[in-house]
Design an enzyme around this catalytic site. Sequence first.
Site, PDB file in Angstrom:
ATOM      1  N   GLU A  61      -2.212 -19.108  -7.496  1.00 23.90           N
ATOM      2  CA  GLU A  61      -3.342 -19.629  -6.720  1.00 23.90           C
ATOM      3  C   GLU A  61      -3.597 -18.795  -5.473  1.00 23.90           C
ATOM      4  OE1 GLU A  61      -4.026 -24.166  -5.828  1.00 23.90           O
ATOM      5  OE2 GLU A  61      -2.885 -23.302  -4.186  1.00 23.90           O
ATOM      6  N   TYR A  64     -11.928 -20.316  -3.483  1.00 23.73           N
ATOM      7  CA  TYR A  64     -10.706 -20.743  -4.174  1.00 23.73           C
ATOM      8  C   TYR A  64     -10.636 -20.029  -5.510  1.00 23.73           C
ATOM      9  CZ  TYR A  64      -7.501 -23.844  -6.696  1.00 23.73           C
ATOM     10  OH  TYR A  64      -6.458 -24.338  -7.426  1.00 23.73           O
TER      11      TYR A  64
END
Length: 398
Positions: free
Chosen positions: A207, A119
């Site tokens: 993101e 992530y």
Amino acid sequence: MKIHEYQAKELFAAAGAAVPKGIVVHSVEEALKAFDDMGGKPVVLKAQIHAGGRGKGTFLGAPEGSGGGVKYTTDREKIAPTVERFLKYPLQTIQTGPEGQKVSTILVQQAADIAKEYYLAMVLDRTVGGPVLMASTEGGMDIEEVAHKTPEKILKLVIDVETGLPEAEARKIAEQLGFTGTQIDQAVTTMKALTKVFMEKDCSLAEINPLAVTPTGEILVLDAKVNFDDNALFRHSDVAAMRDITEENPAELRAAKSGLSFIQLDGNIGCLVNGAGLAMGTMDIIKYHGGDPANFLDVGGGANKDQVTEAFRILLGDPNVKAVLVNIFGGIMQCDTIAEAILAAFKEVGFHVPLVVRLQGTNVEKGRKILADSGLNIATAEGLTEAAQKVVAAAKGA
Ligand code: ADP
Ligand code: MG
């Protein structure tokens, strides 16, 4: 403002990140052509909506067990039924709300072999007053749960907006994620691309989840999400051009066109207020007295008759609205102007739900007189508490 995954990936790729080859399609024919053009190799069909959680989502009304909005296939025969399903049923995810979201765009992307999912994100963090880079070895579809249950697994680096991402700090994070050798360089390149997009485009969020590592050690952006600060859109015409209004709330779009700050909520009391602070206070006091606001609406300090009429049209166009509270403090805006606007709106739209009006400030007596003389069935209130109590009772049908 939000954009689609494929658009976010274009931004990341342009900034230097490694993104698998992909083609955007809108029909079965285009999808088949894309599959062939990409060499008939395994692909992932990805429904493009402005919401995450697509992989674990469901198509409402589709046969059970047919899967979510991210579908891996090696088989040309599977393309048509999958695309048909994507385009036919609304996709419901944890972020869409119960009615789901209609899909009209699909990304056909080269499938990657995944050894591990990471992530990587950058957000504006209010507590530090600037951007923060976040990275975790626990990427994939459950990052919210990781943040909730094991927040220590998310590395954070506060970014100085003047100097950006320091190379040494980026390398340190890459090492902490467990990368070695040339992977460190790839990870640093990706972090730089993320930072560049975030800074240059005035993002509120950028993101990459997952950032995947393949069995051969290649680092790839497999999912991308970017949100922008609306107040900075005026200096990014390229970003504004990426807007997909079919993904946005029609009432909010309409309000924005008239210069009204409007946010749809799911209660049943329509609020028409001037000033963001007063609008927040009004929503709070409605809640305090047991009601639920249907919206946030700030008509602004100097709203005119047309804007107020449009505001009423928007409020009354919401079938959930069972009562409306007008709460105006006349500062720049004068109470008699608002009263006139209410009458004009009544003539034009007609009120099918009870209306409670609380006016204070400049020309308040004049405003109240206009309403009283109108002969319309309008409840008035002097204080905020009285106004809230009256509108909550009205919404409950009392
Ligand atoms: P969402 O976050 O909306 O569920 P993602 O794009 O993250 O959608 O896809 C969900 C999962 O599907 C990813 O975590 C990844 O495991 C897999 N996936 C997505 N894109 C690809 C791809 N190009 N190749 C292989 N797997 C993929
Ligand atoms: Mg994802």
